[in-house]
Design a protein around this motif. Structure first.
Motif, PDB file in Angstrom:
ATOM      1  N   VAL A 132       0.844  -1.206   0.000  1.00 45.18           N
ATOM      2  CA  VAL A 132       0.000   0.000   0.000  1.00 45.18           C
ATOM      3  C   VAL A 132       0.877   1.253   0.000  1.00 45.18           C
ATOM      4  CG1 VAL A 132      -1.718   1.306   1.299  1.00 45.18           C
ATOM      5  CG2 VAL A 132      -1.902  -1.193   1.128  1.00 45.18           C
ATOM      6  N   THR A 161       2.312   1.949  -3.344  1.00 42.37           N
ATOM      7  CA  THR A 161       1.280   2.297  -4.313  1.00 42.37           C
ATOM      8  C   THR A 161       0.825   3.744  -4.172  1.00 42.37           C
ATOM      9  OG1 THR A 161       0.504  -0.004  -4.337  1.00 42.37           O
ATOM     10  CG2 THR A 161      -1.007   1.658  -5.194  1.00 42.37           C
ATOM     11  N   VAL A 162       0.828   4.279  -2.965  1.00 39.52           N
ATOM     12  CA  VAL A 162       0.297   5.636  -2.742  1.00 39.52           C
ATOM     13  C   VAL A 162       1.399   6.693  -2.686  1.00 39.52           C
ATOM     14  CG1 VAL A 162      -1.695   4.707  -1.500  1.00 39.52           C
ATOM     15  CG2 VAL A 162       0.336   5.405  -0.210  1.00 39.52           C
ATOM     16  N   VAL A 170       1.647   0.158  -8.782  1.00 41.56           N
ATOM     17  CA  VAL A 170       1.295  -1.143  -8.233  1.00 41.56           C
ATOM     18  C   VAL A 170       1.893  -2.275  -9.061  1.00 41.56           C
ATOM     19  CG1 VAL A 170      -0.921  -1.358  -9.460  1.00 41.56           C
ATOM     20  CG2 VAL A 170      -0.590  -2.504  -7.251  1.00 41.56           C
ATOM     21  N   VAL A 186      -5.397  -8.198  -2.527  1.00 41.32           N
ATOM     22  CA  VAL A 186      -5.257  -6.771  -2.206  1.00 41.32           C
ATOM     23  C   VAL A 186      -4.802  -5.981  -3.433  1.00 41.32           C
ATOM     24  CG1 VAL A 186      -3.976  -5.103  -0.803  1.00 41.32           C
ATOM     25  CG2 VAL A 186      -4.799  -7.226   0.224  1.00 41.32           C
ATOM     26  N   ALA A 187      -3.921  -6.567  -4.248  1.00 40.57           N
ATOM     27  CA  ALA A 187      -3.328  -5.842  -5.369  1.00 40.57           C
ATOM     28  C   ALA A 187      -4.293  -5.624  -6.525  1.00 40.57           C
ATOM     29  CB  ALA A 187      -2.089  -6.590  -5.870  1.00 40.57           C
ATOM     30  N   LEU A 200      -6.303  -2.577  -6.320  1.00 40.18           N
ATOM     31  CA  LEU A 200      -5.440  -1.395  -6.432  1.00 40.18           C
ATOM     32  C   LEU A 200      -5.013  -1.137  -7.870  1.00 40.18           C
ATOM     33  CD1 LEU A 200      -3.117  -1.882  -3.306  1.00 40.18           C
ATOM     34  CD2 LEU A 200      -4.983  -0.234  -3.575  1.00 40.18           C
ATOM     35  N   TRP A 249      -3.571  -3.730 -10.029  1.00 37.55           N
ATOM     36  CA  TRP A 249      -2.505  -4.593 -10.542  1.00 37.55           C
ATOM     37  C   TRP A 249      -2.980  -5.365 -11.753  1.00 37.55           C
ATOM     38  CZ3 TRP A 249      -1.198 -10.125  -8.876  1.00 37.55           C
ATOM     39  CH2 TRP A 249       0.001 -10.538  -9.482  1.00 37.55           C
TER      40      TRP A 249
END
Length: 257
Positions: free
Chosen positions: A51, A54-55, A67, A135-136, A139, A141
């Motif tokens: 995370v 990614t941010v 990501v 999770v990815a 986001l 991926w």
């Protein structure tokens, strides 16, 4: 006088070797998943790193999206967490308390014990891959489909290299030293070893050596596979070399008590 193997009740025969290995693997997996500290190291910290990468703009300019660049490194970090740090620490303390010495004299044997640990690493690694993927994907991926199978093979190879290194450390130094060494190397490999942050973003001195480390080789190999669908043969060779050297050294110098 009975000729039953040591550790086998009189009048009964040991289970087939494969069954013993599977049972040991299930026990090792359950033990790892029930250990809160290992779960933090194997799952929570890699997800937080995912995370965070990614941010933040740390990976900007290295690929199509943050990501997409981050996930291969996070998968490699997950493999190192379980195979090297987690397995090294648990094996070190099992050795200290005499668990390894006892199990090596049972029908499971030393080979069965090691194979059971390998199965546990692979089982936990599979769970890590599923969690990171879950999770990815939200986001954003989007891996290269042609690189998924090579990526999985590379993860297994990386896990083998780090398991050999973990067993080498755990079998040659005191448990307290194992704890310190594996945690320190986890931090150094994660921050400066090319496993999460590509070599291009590391200091010049680190750039010169990361490709020869198992961390840098695995991280770069996974990025090449999942971003471009290619196999980095040089990185594969480095991982094979680390696996062979650490495996032979662990076989030669591992102390069971």
């Amino acid at each position: 006088m009975s000729s039953a193997p040591a550790g086998t009740p009189l009048g009964s025969a040991p289970a087939p070797l494969l069954s013993r290995i599977l049972l040991q693997g299930r026990y090792e997996t359950t033990t790892m998943l029930r250990n809160g500290e290992q779960l933090i190291l194997a799952v929570i910290l890699p997800l937080l790193a995912l995370v965070g990468l990614t941010v933040t703009p740390l990976l900007d300019g290295l690929g199509p999206s943050r990501v997409n660049i981050a996930v291969p490194g996070i998968l490699a970090l997950s493999a190192m967490s379980t195979a090297f740090t987690g397995q090294g620490i648990s094996t070190g303390f099992d050795r200290r308390y005499g668990v390894l010495r006892f199990l090596s004299t049972t029908p499971l044997g030393r080979a069965g014990l090691i194979l059971g640990k390998v199965l546990a690493v692979l089982a936990v690694l599979l769970i890590q891959v599923l969690v990171v993927t879950a999770v990815a994907l939200p986001l954003g991926w989007r891996p290269t489909l042609g690189g998924l199978l090579p990526g999985l093979v590379l993860l297994v190879l990386g896990a083998a290299a780090f398991t050999a290194l973990g067993l080498l450390v755990a079998g040659t130094v005191r448990p307290e030293a194992t704890l310190a060494i594996t945690n320190l190397l986890w931090i150094l490999f994660g921050a400066l070893g090319g496993i999460v942050i590509p070599a291009e973003r590391l200091p010049a001195l680190a750039q010169a050596i990361v490709h020869f480390l198992p961390s840098g080789a695995l991280g770069q190999a996974l990025r090449d596979a999942l971003l471009y669908g290619s196999v980095n043969l040089a990185a594969v060779f480095v991982l094979l070399l680390w696996t062979a050297i650490a495996g032979l050294a662990a076989t030669r110098w591992f102390k069971w008590n």
